[in-house]
Design a protein around this motif. Sequence first.
Motif, PDB file in Angstrom:
ATOM      1  N   LEU A  36       6.066   5.312  -8.219  1.00 13.79           N
ATOM      2  CA  LEU A  36       4.767   4.644  -8.295  1.00 13.79           C
ATOM      3  C   LEU A  36       3.874   5.026  -7.118  1.00 13.79           C
ATOM      4  N   ALA A  37       4.455   5.172  -5.931  1.00 15.90           N
ATOM      5  CA  ALA A  37       3.668   5.531  -4.753  1.00 15.90           C
ATOM      6  C   ALA A  37       3.051   6.920  -4.902  1.00 15.90           C
ATOM      7  N   VAL A  38       3.700   7.793  -5.631  1.00 13.90           N
ATOM      8  CA  VAL A  38       3.171   9.142  -5.816  1.00 13.90           C
ATOM      9  C   VAL A  38       2.109   9.176  -6.915  1.00 13.90           C
ATOM     10  N   PHE A  39       2.360   8.477  -8.025  1.00 12.89           N
ATOM     11  CA  PHE A  39       1.458   8.581  -9.170  1.00 12.89           C
ATOM     12  C   PHE A  39       0.398   7.485  -9.228  1.00 12.89           C
ATOM     13  N   ILE A  40       0.746   6.261  -8.825  1.00 17.32           N
ATOM     14  CA  ILE A  40      -0.195   5.127  -8.867  1.00 17.32           C
ATOM     15  C   ILE A  40      -0.029   4.329  -7.564  1.00 17.32           C
ATOM     16  N   PRO A  41      -0.548   4.846  -6.457  1.00 19.28           N
ATOM     17  CA  PRO A  41      -0.324   4.193  -5.164  1.00 19.28           C
ATOM     18  C   PRO A  41      -0.763   2.724  -5.091  1.00 19.28           C
ATOM     19  N   PRO A  42      -1.924   2.332  -5.633  1.00 19.52           N
ATOM     20  CA  PRO A  42      -2.294   0.911  -5.524  1.00 19.52           C
ATOM     21  C   PRO A  42      -1.314  -0.029  -6.228  1.00 19.52           C
ATOM     22  N   LEU A  43      -0.757   0.408  -7.341  1.00 20.20           N
ATOM     23  CA  LEU A  43       0.209  -0.421  -8.058  1.00 20.20           C
ATOM     24  C   LEU A  43       1.480  -0.602  -7.234  1.00 20.20           C
ATOM     25  N   ALA A  44       1.934   0.445  -6.582  1.00 16.17           N
ATOM     26  CA  ALA A  44       3.127   0.347  -5.741  1.00 16.17           C
ATOM     27  C   ALA A  44       2.908  -0.639  -4.602  1.00 16.17           C
ATOM     28  N   VAL A  45       1.732  -0.591  -3.983  1.00 15.67           N
ATOM     29  CA  VAL A  45       1.423  -1.504  -2.886  1.00 15.67           C
ATOM     30  C   VAL A  45       1.281  -2.929  -3.413  1.00 15.67           C
ATOM     31  N   ALA A  46       0.633  -3.104  -4.558  1.00 15.47           N
ATOM     32  CA  ALA A  46       0.447  -4.434  -5.127  1.00 15.47           C
ATOM     33  C   ALA A  46       1.785  -5.074  -5.493  1.00 15.47           C
ATOM     34  N   LEU A  47       2.702  -4.310  -6.042  1.00  7.47           N
ATOM     35  CA  LEU A  47       4.009  -4.857  -6.389  1.00  7.47           C
ATOM     36  C   LEU A  47       4.816  -5.209  -5.155  1.00  7.47           C
ATOM     37  N   SER A  48       4.585  -4.494  -4.064  1.00  7.70           N
ATOM     38  CA  SER A  48       5.323  -4.738  -2.835  1.00  7.70           C
ATOM     39  C   SER A  48       4.726  -5.870  -2.008  1.00  7.70           C
ATOM     40  N   LYS A  49       3.408  -5.870  -1.834  1.00  6.49           N
ATOM     41  CA  LYS A  49       2.755  -6.808  -0.914  1.00  6.49           C
ATOM     42  C   LYS A  49       1.854  -7.823  -1.599  1.00  6.49           C
ATOM     43  N   GLY A  50       1.567  -7.649  -2.877  1.00  5.04           N
ATOM     44  CA  GLY A  50       0.641  -8.544  -3.556  1.00  5.04           C
ATOM     45  C   GLY A  50      -0.793  -8.054  -3.377  1.00  5.04           C
ATOM     46  N   LEU A  51      -1.734  -8.886  -3.765  1.00  5.58           N
ATOM     47  CA  LEU A  51      -3.149  -8.499  -3.684  1.00  5.58           C
ATOM     48  C   LEU A  51      -3.719  -8.870  -2.314  1.00  5.58           C
ATOM     49  N   THR A  52      -3.139  -8.291  -1.293  1.00  4.35           N
ATOM     50  CA  THR A  52      -3.575  -8.540   0.081  1.00  4.35           C
ATOM     51  C   THR A  52      -4.521  -7.430   0.530  1.00  4.35           C
ATOM     52  N   GLY A  53      -4.844  -7.431   1.796  1.00  4.82           N
ATOM     53  CA  GLY A  53      -5.720  -6.403   2.352  1.00  4.82           C
ATOM     54  C   GLY A  53      -5.137  -5.008   2.218  1.00  4.82           C
ATOM     55  N   ALA A  54      -3.807  -4.902   2.265  1.00  3.02           N
ATOM     56  CA  ALA A  54      -3.169  -3.590   2.127  1.00  3.02           C
ATOM     57  C   ALA A  54      -3.447  -2.990   0.756  1.00  3.02           C
ATOM     58  N   PHE A  55      -3.448  -3.824  -0.273  1.00  5.19           N
ATOM     59  CA  PHE A  55      -3.751  -3.335  -1.619  1.00  5.19           C
ATOM     60  C   PHE A  55      -5.177  -2.822  -1.703  1.00  5.19           C
TER      61      PHE A  55
END
Length: 51
Positions: free
Chosen positions: A8-27
């Motif tokens: 997911l981090a390679v093909f859809i980076p925002p989704l990987a971050v959202a699944l890991s951290k939620g809809l925070t500033g990192a997303f």
Amino acid sequence: MSLIQIILAVFIPPLAVALSKGLTGAFWLNLLLTILGIIPGIIHAFYVLTR
């Protein structure tokens, strides 16, 4: 970091971050970086997932 997160981090980076951290500033930062260029989004996703 699992294989699914790496894929997911390679093909859809925002989704990987959202699944890991939620809809925070990192997303939102990752979404912006991905819109500006896919490579910065991928780098940021790996940074967030390994941190």
